[in-house]
Design an enzyme around this catalytic site. Structure first.
Site, short mmCIF file in Angstrom:
data_model
loop_
_atom_site.label_atom_id
_atom_site.label_comp_id
_atom_site.label_asym_id
_atom_site.label_seq_id
_atom_site.Cartn_x
_atom_site.Cartn_y
_atom_site.Cartn_z
N ASP A 1 33.84 109.21 -3.36
CA ASP A 1 33.97 109.12 -4.84
C ASP A 1 33.20 110.22 -5.25
O ASP A 1 32.45 110.31 -6.25
CB ASP A 1 33.28 107.82 -5.46
CG ASP A 1 33.55 107.52 -6.82
OD1 ASP A 1 34.37 108.22 -7.37
OD2 ASP A 1 32.82 106.76 -7.59
N GLY B 1 27.04 100.21 -16.11
CA GLY B 1 28.66 100.55 -15.68
C GLY B 1 29.59 99.38 -15.51
O GLY B 1 28.88 98.10 -15.56
N ALA B 2 30.94 99.76 -14.95
CA ALA B 2 31.52 98.66 -14.69
C ALA B 2 31.22 97.97 -13.58
O ALA B 2 31.51 96.91 -13.26
CB ALA B 2 33.04 99.32 -14.57
N1 LIG Z 1 18.26 107.81 -7.54
C1 LIG Z 1 18.57 108.04 -8.70
N2 LIG Z 1 17.73 108.85 -9.50
C2 LIG Z 1 18.19 108.94 -10.90
N3 LIG Z 1 19.21 108.67 -11.74
C3 LIG Z 1 20.21 108.12 -10.74
C4 LIG Z 1 19.80 107.53 -9.53
N4 LIG Z 1 21.06 106.95 -9.15
C5 LIG Z 1 21.86 106.87 -10.18
N5 LIG Z 1 21.46 107.40 -11.08
C6 LIG Z 1 22.08 107.60 -12.56
O1 LIG Z 1 22.87 106.47 -12.80
C7 LIG Z 1 24.14 106.51 -12.94
C8 LIG Z 1 25.02 105.65 -12.17
O2 LIG Z 1 24.44 105.40 -10.90
P1 LIG Z 1 25.82 105.41 -9.55
O3 LIG Z 1 26.62 106.41 -9.64
O4 LIG Z 1 24.80 105.10 -8.40
O5 LIG Z 1 26.39 103.81 -10.05
P2 LIG Z 1 27.90 103.49 -10.59
O6 LIG Z 1 28.77 104.75 -10.77
O7 LIG Z 1 27.61 102.54 -11.98
O8 LIG Z 1 28.24 102.68 -9.51
P3 LIG Z 1 29.33 102.71 -8.48
O9 LIG Z 1 30.20 103.81 -8.64
O10 LIG Z 1 28.54 102.32 -7.24
O11 LIG Z 1 30.19 101.39 -9.20
C9 LIG Z 1 24.40 108.17 -12.22
O12 LIG Z 1 25.46 108.79 -12.75
C10 LIG Z 1 22.93 108.64 -12.58
O13 LIG Z 1 23.24 109.28 -13.89
MG LIG Z 2 28.54 106.88 -10.04
#
Ligand SMILES: Nc1ncnc2c1ncn2[C@@H]1O[C@H](COP(=O)(O)OP(=O)(O)OP(=O)(O)O)[C@@H](O)[C@H]1O
Ligand SMILES: [Mg+2]
Length: 229
Positions: free
Chosen positions: A131, A7-8
């Site tokens: 969020d 992601g970002a």
């Molecule tokens: N514990 C987990 N088990 C399975 N899939 C997960 C888990 N944590 C995250 N994911 C998958 O990864 C994606 C991105 O994770 P997360 O939302 O934590 O990070 P992000 O949005 O990139 O980061 P942030 O918003 O902190 O910058 C989630 O939308 C989900 O699809």
């Molecule tokens: Mg997220």
């Protein structure tokens, strides 16, 4: 290395901790920020992520177990829900395949009910997500071969912007963020937020009237801003 998501903010890869499969969330260095500020913000977010995950579990809200945190490497090792999908993917890709419209409606009601209950429990315990979006809620199937997700456990994730607060306004803003994100991500299903709010009201035991008033105030301010441009 298996990359789950890039992601970002962070990169998520599969890893191992204590001999068990886990998910590693590594936050990027943001070069446009002053290095000290960037290091500080990253640490804050990682601490928030691990604290709120544990506090959710204590409050009876499912969240990933945080297994290990490496502040210098900017990595969090957490429980990985291998069969799960996001609520966003469930709504966009699974629900449309349910051909019976009564069943589809029933499934939407189950989902919004569970989401509202979860957020209600979090707020009752003064846990602010920060969020709330359908990408930050996972559905973990109870039967591992159930690709249509008939029954599942709801899991809240992504607590980097979370906080602990008793403030009704902060809770109102949390709800407002969710409403905005639902309107943009799931504009085809207009009543999602209202059904979530109904379940939220039933589950939140503290200061409900004040939270809803603050939510409506924040929403009115948002509208005014949009009108003024
Ligand atoms: N514990 C987990 N088990 C399975 N899939 C997960 C888990 N944590 C995250 N994911 C998958 O990864 C994606 C991105 O994770 P997360 O939302 O934590 O990070 P992000 O949005 O990139 O980061 P942030 O918003 O902190 O910058 C989630 O939308 C989900 O699809
Ligand atoms: Mg997220």
């Amino acid at each position: 290395m298996v990359v789950i998501k890039q992601g970002a903010e962070a990169k998520l890869t599969l890893g191992e901790f204590g001999g068990k499969q886990c998910l590693i969330k590594e936050r990027f260095v943001k070069h446009y920020r002053h290095p000290d500020l960037d290091a500080h913000l990253t640490k804050e977010r990682m601490r928030a992520e691990s604290k709120t995950s544990a506090r959710c579990q204590a409050a009876g809200v499912n969240a990933p177990q945080i297994l290990h945190m490496d502040l210098n490497e900017r990595k969090i090792y957490m429980e990985y829900f291998e069969k799960s999908i996001t609520a966003k993917d469930y709504i966009n890709n699974v629900l449309p395949k349910v051909s019976d419209s009564a069943e589809r409606e029933q499934r939407i009601n189950k989902l919004t009910g569970e989401i509202g209950t979860c957020i209600g429990k979090m707020h009752t315990n003064n846990l602010i997500h920060g969020d709330l979006t359908t990408s930050n809620i996972l559905l973990d199937p109870l039967e591992t071969d159930d690709s249509s997700f008939r029954d599942y456990k709801l899991i809240m994730i992504d607590f980097g912007l979370s906080s602990w607060s008793q403030s009704s306004e902060v809770k109102g803003v949390d709800l407002y963020v969710l409403e905005r994100s639902l309107l943009s991500t799931h504009s085809g299903i207009p009543n999602l937020f209202n059904s979530i709010l109904d379940a939220y009201k039933a589950a939140n035991t503290g200061n409900l009237t004040e939270i809803i008033a603050k939510f409506e105030e924040v929403r009115a301010r948002g509208r005014k801003r949009t009108m003024v441009g």
